[in-house]
Design a protein around this motif. Structure first.
Motif, PDB file in Angstrom:
ATOM      1  N   ALA A   1      -0.761   7.819   2.132  1.00 16.77           N
ATOM      2  CA  ALA A   1      -1.794   8.763   1.690  1.00 16.77           C
ATOM      3  C   ALA A   1      -1.212   9.980   0.984  1.00 16.77           C
ATOM      4  O   ALA A   1      -1.882  10.573   0.136  1.00 16.77           O
ATOM      5  CB  ALA A   1      -2.655   9.193   2.864  1.00 16.77           C
TER       6      ALA A   1
ATOM      7  N   PRO B   1       0.822  -1.219   0.000  1.00 19.57           N
ATOM      8  CA  PRO B   1       0.000   0.000   0.000  1.00 19.57           C
ATOM      9  C   PRO B   1       0.854   1.267   0.000  1.00 19.57           C
ATOM     10  O   PRO B   1       1.872   1.349   0.697  1.00 19.57           O
ATOM     11  CB  PRO B   1      -0.794  -0.098   1.303  1.00 19.57           C
ATOM     12  CG  PRO B   1      -0.748  -1.540   1.687  1.00 19.57           C
ATOM     13  CD  PRO B   1       0.549  -2.067   1.164  1.00 19.57           C
TER      14      PRO B   1
ATOM     15  N   TYR C   1      -3.434   1.010  -3.463  1.00 19.26           N
ATOM     16  CA  TYR C   1      -4.038   2.020  -2.597  1.00 19.26           C
ATOM     17  C   TYR C   1      -5.509   1.670  -2.427  1.00 19.26           C
ATOM     18  O   TYR C   1      -6.154   1.214  -3.360  1.00 19.26           O
ATOM     19  CB  TYR C   1      -3.904   3.426  -3.158  1.00 19.26           C
ATOM     20  CG  TYR C   1      -4.189   4.488  -2.126  1.00 19.26           C
ATOM     21  CD1 TYR C   1      -3.277   4.773  -1.132  1.00 19.26           C
ATOM     22  CD2 TYR C   1      -5.400   5.178  -2.130  1.00 19.26           C
ATOM     23  CE1 TYR C   1      -3.540   5.729  -0.154  1.00 19.26           C
ATOM     24  CE2 TYR C   1      -5.672   6.127  -1.171  1.00 19.26           C
ATOM     25  CZ  TYR C   1      -4.738   6.411  -0.191  1.00 19.26           C
ATOM     26  OH  TYR C   1      -4.998   7.338   0.780  1.00 19.26           O
TER      27      TYR C   1
ATOM     28  N   ALA D   1      -1.730  10.020  -2.627  1.00 23.70           N
ATOM     29  CA  ALA D   1      -3.115   9.997  -3.095  1.00 23.70           C
ATOM     30  C   ALA D   1      -3.537  11.406  -3.539  1.00 23.70           C
ATOM     31  O   ALA D   1      -2.937  12.411  -3.146  1.00 23.70           O
ATOM     32  CB  ALA D   1      -4.045   9.492  -1.992  1.00 23.70           C
TER      33      ALA D   1
END
Length: 177
Positions: free
Chosen positions: A36, A33, A173, A39
């Motif tokens: 953030a 993963p 993600y 993202a």
């Protein structure tokens, strides 16, 4: 909300086979993963492009194209997050949050958000983890001969005729509900 659908094929499994070279990152890792910060802002992230470094590409390489594609997007055609064209052959690393102006004439075409530059991950909340296929394409020409208004598909079409080798990292993600 879970979107039940089959796993999309890896986009490069559908193209003619080319050799590979080494692609590493301090920021993203194969099958793991992403943080953030990589993202998109709409997904609570910082929209920062990850650091990427490559080596072992063919001697005939004259430039690179860097892309990021989500084959798992619920669109029927995936989602292009980044298409950086005409990276000089002398550039073998992109720092975290790279600025195009530092890349000697390289430019990004419009991603599927409708913006130029890197557009971070933003899968639908509650959907399974999406794969983000970061690829560096070693190209046999200095300029791919596409304009800034080209579509990602048009760049991909041109890459089919000019890619000497390709290196890939596939982090994931997911936004939990």
């Amino acid at each position: 909300m879970s979107l039940e659908r089959p796993i999309a094929p890896d986009p490069y499994e559908l193209l003619p086979t080319v050799s590979s070279f080494n692609l590493t990152s301090d920021d993203v890792h194969n099958g793991e993963p992403m943080e953030a910060r990589y993202a998109h802002g709409s997904a609570g992230g910082e929209n920062v492009s990850p650091q990427l470094a490559w080596s072992g590409f063919p001697d005939a390489t004259k430039s690179f194209v860097v892309t990021c594609f989500d084959p798992d997007a619920p669109t029927g055609s995936g989602f292009w997050h980044w298409v950086l064209v005409d990276v000089p052959a002398s550039v073998t690393e992109l720092p975290t949050g790279v600025k195009e102006s530092d890349l000697g004439g390289a430019f990004s075409i419009r991603n599927d958000y409708g913006d130029t530059g890197y557009g971070g991950a933003a899968p639908p909340p509650g959907d399974r983890p999406h794969r983000y296929v970061f690829a560096v394409h070693a190209v046999d020409v200095e300029r791919l001969d596409v304009g800034k208004e080209a579509s990602p598909a048009f760049v991909g079409f041109n890459l089919a005729f000019h890619t000497l080798a390709r290196a890939v990292i596939r982090p994931t993600y997911q936004i939990k509900e």
